[in-house]
Write an enzyme that holds these catalytic residues in place. Structure first.
Site, short mmCIF file in Angstrom:
data_model
loop_
_atom_site.label_atom_id
_atom_site.label_comp_id
_atom_site.label_asym_id
_atom_site.label_seq_id
_atom_site.Cartn_x
_atom_site.Cartn_y
_atom_site.Cartn_z
CG ASN A 20 -1.73 1.21 1.41
OD1 ASN A 20 -1.78 2.05 0.51
ND2 ASN A 20 -2.38 1.35 2.56
CD1 TRP A 21 3.46 1.14 -2.99
CD2 TRP A 21 3.55 2.46 -4.79
NE1 TRP A 21 4.22 0.48 -3.94
CE2 TRP A 21 4.28 1.28 -5.06
CE3 TRP A 21 3.45 3.43 -5.79
CZ2 TRP A 21 4.93 1.07 -6.28
CZ3 TRP A 21 4.10 3.20 -7.01
CH2 TRP A 21 4.84 2.04 -7.24
CE LYS A 22 -0.14 3.18 4.93
NZ LYS A 22 -0.01 3.29 6.36
CG HIS A 70 -5.76 1.90 5.44
ND1 HIS A 70 -5.32 2.82 6.35
CD2 HIS A 70 -4.73 1.04 5.24
CE1 HIS A 70 -4.07 2.54 6.67
NE2 HIS A 70 -3.69 1.46 6.02
CD GLU A 122 -2.80 5.49 6.98
OE1 GLU A 122 -2.74 5.49 5.73
OE2 GLU A 122 -1.89 5.02 7.70
CD GLU A 139 -3.14 -2.29 7.56
OE1 GLU A 139 -2.07 -2.53 6.99
OE2 GLU A 139 -3.74 -1.22 7.41
N GLY A 167 2.88 2.37 11.04
CA GLY A 167 3.91 3.42 10.95
C GLY A 167 4.59 3.75 12.26
CB SER A 170 5.51 -1.57 12.23
OG SER A 170 5.09 -0.25 12.51
N GLY A 175 2.94 -1.07 4.34
CA GLY A 175 2.92 0.36 4.01
C GLY A 175 4.31 0.85 3.66
N GLY A 176 4.94 1.54 4.59
CA GLY A 176 6.24 2.20 4.35
C GLY A 176 7.27 1.31 3.68
#
Ligand code: 13P
Length: 257
Positions: A12-14, A100, A102, A170, A176, A216, A237-238
């Protein structure tokens, strides 16, 4: 991991990266780095504005599929700022991340998420339903919130559609933050999710749902969380923005590892 189902890794590149040039080179480099792996399902979900360009890079790839990070449930109309399923379908998008945290934080509720999920399945695509608690309490009250998210997200979904449903656990506090639950905690959550699904559907159908962990995940913790957590893969994610790290995470879930 469930027998007969390939592990699934979703990047997920967000809202990254900053330009189409960087996005296309990231996609190219990931494609080269993963080569012809055929024992892991790999998905990347860039910002929708990059979908056409990333699709052009991946269109002959049998290894990497495309996803998006949200969608609108209507096909077209007066919905300013929204993008619909037929619009992304043209670019061979097969996976849609839904609910998600977010997006829930921006006001997306369970009813809206369910509408989107229903539309996703109707279009023959795979829905990745994100669930997770904001924090844990010792009495385990957070579990009822998780159960509610699953039941509300899947309202009206028939058992025959379950092979197109993925649940991504999640925990919000792990996203993150560099913190993760223990592998044992993830394993327990996996069993809890399976129990809810088995209460809702017959067990053999419930088992078609892949359960991912996200929050994470990196190249150092992936193997332990995968094996100990007994999950079917990760929503990353990251770390999915770093080619080598993303590749190492993919390698850590290979059946032949
Ligand atoms: P991080 O891997 O950056 O913690 O993000 C997880 C996530 O939200 C993926 O959807």
């Amino acid at each position: 991991m469930k027998k007969g189902i390939l592990p699934l890794i979703v990047g997920n590149w967000k809202m990254n990266p900053l330009s189409i040039t960087i996005a296309t080179s990231l996609a190219k480099n990931i494609k080269t780095a993963v080569g012809k792996i055929d024992d892991v399902d790999i998905v990347i979900a860039p910002p929708t504005v990059y979908i056409a360009s990333v699709h052009a890079i991946l269109k002959h790839s049998k290894t990497i599929a495309l996803g998006v990070q949200t969608i609108h449930h209507e096909k077209l109309g007066a919905f300013t700022g929204e993008i619909s399923i037929p619009m992304v379908h043209e670019f061979s998008v097969r996976y849609i991340i839904l609910g998600h945290s977010e997006r829930r934080a921006l006001g997306e509720d369970d009813v809206t998420i369910n509408e989107k999920l229903t539309a996703t399945l109707k279009a023959g695509m795979t829905a990745i339903l994100c669930i997770g608690e904001k924090k844990r309490d010792e009495g385990g009250l957070y579990l009822s919130g998780i159960e509610k998210q699953i039941r509300a997200g899947l309202v009206g979904v028939s058992r025959t559609k379950l092979s197109h449903v993925v649940i991504a656990y999640e925990p919000v506090w792990a996203i993150g933050s560099g913190m993760t639950p223990t592998a044992e905690d993830i394993h327990e959550m996996r069993l809890f999710i399976e129990k809810i699904l088995s209460d809702m559907y017959e067990r053999n159908y419930a088992q078609k749902v892949r359960v991912l962990y996200g929050g994470s995940v990196d190249e150092k913790n992936a193997r332990e969380l995968f094996v100990g957590g007994t999950v079917d893969g990760f929503l990353v994610g990251g770390a999915s923005l770093h080619v080598k790290t993303f590749r190492d995470i993919i390698m850590s879930v290979r059946p032949t590892h």
